[in-house]
Each structure stands twice: as structure tokens, then as C-alpha cells.
Scaffold this motif. Structure first.
Motif, PDB file in Angstrom:
ATOM      1  N   VAL A  17       0.833  -1.201   0.000  1.00  0.00           N
ATOM      2  CA  VAL A  17       0.000   0.000   0.000  1.00  0.00           C
ATOM      3  C   VAL A  17       0.874   1.260   0.000  1.00  0.00           C
ATOM      4  CG1 VAL A  17      -1.723   1.288   1.341  1.00  0.00           C
ATOM      5  CG2 VAL A  17      -1.851  -1.205   1.220  1.00  0.00           C
ATOM      6  N   ASN A  18       1.966   1.190   0.757  1.00  0.00           N
ATOM      7  CA  ASN A  18       2.870   2.329   0.891  1.00  0.00           C
ATOM      8  C   ASN A  18       4.321   1.846   0.737  1.00  0.00           C
ATOM      9  OD1 ASN A  18       4.348   4.552   1.592  1.00  0.00           O
ATOM     10  ND2 ASN A  18       3.592   4.696   3.702  1.00  0.00           N
ATOM     11  N   PRO A  19       4.833   1.807  -0.490  1.00  0.00           N
ATOM     12  CA  PRO A  19       6.182   1.280  -0.740  1.00  0.00           C
ATOM     13  C   PRO A  19       7.280   2.027   0.020  1.00  0.00           C
ATOM     14  CG  PRO A  19       4.991   1.588  -2.805  1.00  0.00           C
ATOM     15  CD  PRO A  19       4.167   2.214  -1.725  1.00  0.00           C
ATOM     16  N   GLU A  20       7.005   3.250   0.452  1.00  0.00           N
ATOM     17  CA  GLU A  20       8.010   4.044   1.163  1.00  0.00           C
ATOM     18  C   GLU A  20       7.940   3.868   2.682  1.00  0.00           C
ATOM     19  OE1 GLU A  20      10.105   5.721  -0.896  1.00  0.00           O
ATOM     20  OE2 GLU A  20       8.866   4.794  -2.444  1.00  0.00           O
ATOM     21  N   ALA A  21       7.150   2.921   3.151  1.00  0.00           N
ATOM     22  CA  ALA A  21       6.908   2.790   4.599  1.00  0.00           C
ATOM     23  C   ALA A  21       8.169   2.510   5.413  1.00  0.00           C
ATOM     24  CB  ALA A  21       5.871   1.706   4.865  1.00  0.00           C
ATOM     25  N   GLY A  22       9.173   1.872   4.825  1.00  0.00           N
ATOM     26  CA  GLY A  22      10.388   1.569   5.577  1.00  0.00           C
ATOM     27  C   GLY A  22      10.156   0.488   6.619  1.00  0.00           C
ATOM     28  N   SER A  23      11.098   0.323   7.538  1.00  0.00           N
ATOM     29  CA  SER A  23      10.993  -0.700   8.584  1.00  0.00           C
ATOM     30  C   SER A  23       9.805  -0.405   9.506  1.00  0.00           C
ATOM     31  CB  SER A  23      12.282  -0.738   9.398  1.00  0.00           C
ATOM     32  OG  SER A  23      13.377  -1.062   8.557  1.00  0.00           O
ATOM     33  N   GLN A  24       9.092  -1.462   9.885  1.00  0.00           N
ATOM     34  CA  GLN A  24       7.880  -1.315  10.696  1.00  0.00           C
ATOM     35  C   GLN A  24       7.801  -2.417  11.744  1.00  0.00           C
ATOM     36  OE1 GLN A  24       5.304   0.969  10.375  1.00  0.00           O
ATOM     37  NE2 GLN A  24       6.429   2.076   8.789  1.00  0.00           N
ATOM     38  N   PRO A  25       7.127  -2.144  12.891  1.00  0.00           N
ATOM     39  CA  PRO A  25       6.877  -3.221  13.848  1.00  0.00           C
ATOM     40  C   PRO A  25       5.883  -4.221  13.248  1.00  0.00           C
ATOM     41  CG  PRO A  25       5.819  -1.187  14.563  1.00  0.00           C
ATOM     42  CD  PRO A  25       6.624  -0.859  13.334  1.00  0.00           C
ATOM     43  N   ALA A  26       6.053  -5.483  13.599  1.00  0.00           N
ATOM     44  CA  ALA A  26       5.215  -6.552  13.033  1.00  0.00           C
ATOM     45  C   ALA A  26       3.720  -6.250  13.170  1.00  0.00           C
ATOM     46  CB  ALA A  26       5.555  -7.880  13.696  1.00  0.00           C
ATOM     47  N   LYS A  27       3.320  -5.625  14.292  1.00  0.00           N
ATOM     48  CA  LYS A  27       1.885  -5.365  14.511  1.00  0.00           C
ATOM     49  C   LYS A  27       1.271  -4.444  13.463  1.00  0.00           C
ATOM     50  CE  LYS A  27       2.841  -1.675  17.787  1.00  0.00           C
ATOM     51  NZ  LYS A  27       3.053  -1.408  19.195  1.00  0.00           N
ATOM     52  N   LEU A  28       2.122  -3.701  12.717  1.00  0.00           N
ATOM     53  CA  LEU A  28       1.602  -2.784  11.694  1.00  0.00           C
ATOM     54  C   LEU A  28       1.823  -3.282  10.265  1.00  0.00           C
ATOM     55  CD1 LEU A  28       2.807   0.643  13.149  1.00  0.00           C
ATOM     56  CD2 LEU A  28       0.598  -0.496  13.457  1.00  0.00           C
ATOM     57  N   VAL A  29       2.536  -4.376  10.107  1.00  0.00           N
ATOM     58  CA  VAL A  29       2.953  -4.819   8.766  1.00  0.00           C
ATOM     59  C   VAL A  29       1.841  -5.505   7.975  1.00  0.00           C
ATOM     60  CG1 VAL A  29       4.457  -6.487   7.551  1.00  0.00           C
ATOM     61  CG2 VAL A  29       5.417  -4.950   9.279  1.00  0.00           C
ATOM     62  N   TYR A  30       1.099  -6.393   8.625  1.00  0.00           N
ATOM     63  CA  TYR A  30       0.188  -7.286   7.900  1.00  0.00           C
ATOM     64  C   TYR A  30      -1.213  -6.706   7.800  1.00  0.00           C
ATOM     65  CZ  TYR A  30       4.201 -10.146   8.889  1.00  0.00           C
ATOM     66  OH  TYR A  30       5.485 -10.611   8.977  1.00  0.00           O
ATOM     67  N   LEU A  31      -1.740  -6.670   6.569  1.00  0.00           N
ATOM     68  CA  LEU A  31      -3.002  -5.969   6.322  1.00  0.00           C
ATOM     69  C   LEU A  31      -4.160  -6.853   5.868  1.00  0.00           C
ATOM     70  CD1 LEU A  31      -1.510  -2.907   4.374  1.00  0.00           C
ATOM     71  CD2 LEU A  31      -1.874  -3.143   6.848  1.00  0.00           C
ATOM     72  N   SER A  32      -3.924  -8.142   5.665  1.00  0.00           N
ATOM     73  CA  SER A  32      -5.003  -8.998   5.150  1.00  0.00           C
ATOM     74  C   SER A  32      -6.162  -9.061   6.154  1.00  0.00           C
ATOM     75  CB  SER A  32      -4.488 -10.414   4.882  1.00  0.00           C
ATOM     76  OG  SER A  32      -4.291 -11.084   6.124  1.00  0.00           O
ATOM     77  N   PRO A  33      -7.382  -9.264   5.640  1.00  0.00           N
ATOM     78  CA  PRO A  33      -8.545  -9.349   6.542  1.00  0.00           C
ATOM     79  C   PRO A  33      -8.389 -10.455   7.599  1.00  0.00           C
ATOM     80  CG  PRO A  33      -9.283  -9.116   4.268  1.00  0.00           C
ATOM     81  CD  PRO A  33      -7.785  -9.293   4.224  1.00  0.00           C
ATOM     82  N   LEU A  34      -7.841 -11.617   7.218  1.00  0.00           N
ATOM     83  CA  LEU A  34      -7.702 -12.701   8.196  1.00  0.00           C
ATOM     84  C   LEU A  34      -6.721 -12.304   9.289  1.00  0.00           C
ATOM     85  CD1 LEU A  34      -8.538 -15.504   9.124  1.00  0.00           C
ATOM     86  CD2 LEU A  34      -6.630 -16.440   7.799  1.00  0.00           C
TER      87      LEU A  34
END
Length: 154
Positions: A17-34
Motif C-alpha cells: 500500500v505504501n512502498p516508502e513505509a520503511g521498517s515497521q513493527p510486526a503489529k503494523l505490517v500485515y493488512l489482510s482481513p484474516l
């Protein structure tokens, strides 16, 4: 009894969604509905929960992921965690401290988790009876709304 919830990661990630997001905590990385529904479930019913990633293994919410990847259990990939690496993480992240692992994933997670368990531990798979992701999403949503955990399924 000490319990931990293990939730799946998901193919759709923040960098899609945002290719420029850079390093992120795992809790914010995954976006799938499941993933979003299982995370909501885990936060509702458990004080301890981890994300299971085929590339990174067992992730705590604040563990940092540096870049996008496409690695899944059940699909051979050079970057997939080996059983030995997962077993090492199982010890390092103190998963032996738990009597029960509640795994919110499908059949492929059983092949990954069950061989890691020690004699005092058991894994339950509450989503196992559901045939299809739509039913899983619905069951997770209802459980969170009603504050009633899904029945255990071994």
C-alpha cells in the motif's frame, strides 16, 4: 494454565500500500482481513500473542520487519524458516512457558506447530472446523463482538 495465541501473518503487507513505509513493527505490517481479525481476536482474549511468519518465524508485536517479502508455509522457498530455526526461536521466545498454544491458522500451521510442542504442551486450532476463509472471518468477528471465545478444536 498459561496460554498464548499464535496468529497468521498474511500476504498483503504495508509496503503493498505504501512502498516508502520503511521498517515497521510486526503489529503494523500485515493488512489482510484474516490477519486483522485474528489480531483483534488475540488482543481480546489473550495477554500474550505472536504472529507466525514463514520467513521470520515467531514475531512479537514490536519486532521490526525491514522489507516486503513473499514467503508462505506449504510453498517451498529458500527463505522459509526451517524446523530447526523455528525450534530455536520456540526456546528463545520462551514458548516453553506456555501450556496451551491457541493457533488461529489452517491445516498448514498444524504441520509447523505440532512438531515443536513439548510433552507438557498442547495446541488447539479453533478455526479447524471452518471450511473457507469467509466462515473463519465471520466466526472471529462474532467471537470478538460477543466476547465469547471460539470452542477449542484439537
Amino acid at each position: 494454565m498459561k496460554r498464548v495465541c499464535i496468529i497468521p501473518c498474511g500476504a498483503k503487507k504495508i509496503w503493498d500500500v505504501n512502498p516508502e513505509a520503511g521498517s515497521q513493527p510486526a503489529k503494523l505490517v500485515y493488512l489482510s482481513p484474516l490477519h486483522q481479525r485474528t489480531k483483534s481476536y488475540a488482543k481480546t482474549f489473550f495477554s500474550d500473542w505472536l504472529i507466525l511468519s514463514a520467513k521470520h518465524g515467531f514475531l512479537k508485536a514490536d519486532d521490526i520487519i525491514h522489507e516486503n517479502y513473499d514467503v508462505a508455509f506449504g510453498t517451498p522457498h529458500a527463505e522459509q524458516m526451517t524446523r530447526e530455526e523455528l525450534s530455536q526461536q520456540f526456546h528463545e521466545k520462551n514458548l516453553l512457558a506456555y501450556d496451551e498454544l491457541v493457533v488461529l491458522g489452517g491445516k498448514k500451521y498444524r504441520k509447523v506447530i505440532d512438531p515443536l510442542l513439548h510433552p507438557h504442551q498442547k495446541a488447539i486450532y479453533p478455526l479447524a472446523p471452518y471450511k473457507g476463509i469467509g466462515y473463519m472471518l465471520q466466526a472471529l468477528k462474532q467471537a470478538v463482538e460477543t466476547k465469547i471465545e471460539l470452542p477449542p478444536h484439537i
